[in-house]
Write a protein that holds these residues in place. Sequence first.
Motif, short mmCIF file in Angstrom:
data_model
loop_
_atom_site.label_atom_id
_atom_site.label_comp_id
_atom_site.label_asym_id
_atom_site.label_seq_id
_atom_site.Cartn_x
_atom_site.Cartn_y
_atom_site.Cartn_z
N GLY A 277 0.97 -1.19 -0.07
CA GLY A 277 0.16 -0.03 -0.01
C GLY A 277 1.04 1.24 -0.01
O GLY A 277 2.08 1.18 -0.22
N ILE A 278 0.18 2.55 0.27
CA ILE A 278 0.93 3.48 0.34
C ILE A 278 0.05 4.62 1.31
O ILE A 278 -1.15 4.36 1.24
CB ILE A 278 0.97 4.25 -1.09
N VAL A 279 0.89 5.05 2.13
CA VAL A 279 0.29 6.18 3.03
C VAL A 279 0.53 7.65 2.89
O VAL A 279 1.63 7.93 2.50
CB VAL A 279 0.40 5.93 4.48
N ALA A 280 -0.33 8.38 2.38
CA ALA A 280 -0.08 9.79 2.19
C ALA A 280 -0.57 10.78 3.33
O ALA A 280 -1.36 10.38 4.27
CB ALA A 280 -0.74 10.16 1.08
N GLU A 281 -0.07 11.86 3.26
CA GLU A 281 -0.49 12.91 4.61
C GLU A 281 -2.10 13.17 4.16
O GLU A 281 -2.74 13.24 5.46
CB GLU A 281 0.03 14.30 4.33
N SER A 282 -2.70 12.94 3.26
CA SER A 282 -4.06 13.26 3.06
C SER A 282 -4.79 11.91 3.81
O SER A 282 -5.86 12.13 4.06
CB SER A 282 -4.60 13.48 1.52
N ASP A 283 -4.20 10.76 3.86
CA ASP A 283 -4.89 9.87 4.40
C ASP A 283 -4.94 9.99 6.12
O ASP A 283 -6.06 9.80 6.62
CB ASP A 283 -4.16 8.45 4.35
N LEU A 284 -3.98 10.73 6.48
CA LEU A 284 -4.14 11.21 7.78
C LEU A 284 -4.96 12.33 8.11
O LEU A 284 -5.55 12.43 9.23
CB LEU A 284 -2.45 11.16 8.46
N VAL A 285 -5.05 13.13 7.20
CA VAL A 285 -5.85 14.37 7.46
C VAL A 285 -7.47 14.06 7.71
O VAL A 285 -8.13 14.63 8.29
CB VAL A 285 -5.90 15.27 6.32
N ASP A 286 -7.72 12.93 6.98
CA ASP A 286 -8.90 12.27 7.02
C ASP A 286 -9.44 11.75 8.21
O ASP A 286 -10.64 11.67 8.43
CB ASP A 286 -9.23 11.23 5.70
N LEU A 287 -8.50 11.77 9.11
CA LEU A 287 -8.77 10.99 10.47
C LEU A 287 -9.52 12.31 11.24
O LEU A 287 -10.10 11.93 12.21
CB LEU A 287 -7.59 10.71 11.08
N PHE A 288 -8.98 13.51 10.92
CA PHE A 288 -9.55 14.55 11.60
C PHE A 288 -10.26 15.44 10.96
O PHE A 288 -10.79 16.43 11.79
CB PHE A 288 -8.34 15.45 12.18
N GLU A 289 -10.89 15.25 9.93
CA GLU A 289 -11.61 16.33 9.01
C GLU A 289 -12.97 15.30 9.09
O GLU A 289 -12.94 14.46 8.07
CB GLU A 289 -11.09 16.65 7.89
N ASP B 124 -4.89 0.62 8.66
CA ASP B 124 -6.21 1.28 8.91
C ASP B 124 -6.49 2.50 7.69
O ASP B 124 -7.86 2.63 7.53
CB ASP B 124 -6.53 1.57 10.28
N VAL B 125 -5.37 3.25 7.54
CA VAL B 125 -5.47 4.32 6.43
C VAL B 125 -4.95 4.29 5.24
O VAL B 125 -5.45 5.32 4.54
CB VAL B 125 -5.26 5.54 7.53
N MET B 126 -4.06 3.33 4.85
CA MET B 126 -3.47 3.20 3.93
C MET B 126 -4.11 2.95 2.86
O MET B 126 -5.23 2.73 2.84
CB MET B 126 -2.22 2.27 4.12
N THR B 127 -3.68 3.57 1.48
CA THR B 127 -4.37 2.92 0.37
C THR B 127 -3.77 1.56 -0.23
O THR B 127 -2.50 1.40 -0.10
CB THR B 127 -4.01 3.94 -0.78
#
Length: 165
Positions: A46-58, A104-107
């Motif tokens: 997979g790949i994890v990007a900053e946007s994946d983590l931002v989605d946790l808080f928005e 849990d958050v990666m693509t």
Amino acid sequence: MYARDLMITDVKTVSPDDEISDVFRLFARHSFSGFPVVDEADRVVGIVAESDLVDLFEPAEETLWIPIGLPPFVDTLTYQVKPPWADLDLGVDLVRNADRPVSDVMTADAATVGPDTGIDEILTLLSGDDPDINRLPVVDDDGTLVGLIARQDVIRAIRDERAAE
């Protein structure tokens, strides 16, 4: 030009079991906006990007719909409430999510290319309909990570090629 000509080989990676708090530290220490997620054999999962983590808080939807009344009148007596999401303490969300695994958050179905992939295909992937593709892991035949191509790597290579002409 091929992927092997464009890729960097010193790639920072994360594991699917790494905690989200560890990934936040990596983002703070490195100027990358995403990391390949690899298993124990360095195969890309997979790949994890900053946007994946931002989605946790928005919140995906800032409007809460609260039904008032008893059936069958619930639909006709629904009120809209817009809480002040911007005023919420994001630190609470960080603590709540800090020990979650990256998986849990990666693509999970990240786009990848092989070392012999041509620049035309790379350009198609990076400029295609999926705006979330900003980097491409370069993998060998069994999916093992051998490099990474970011959009800026392609832009630099094209610039340098034109300057050399």
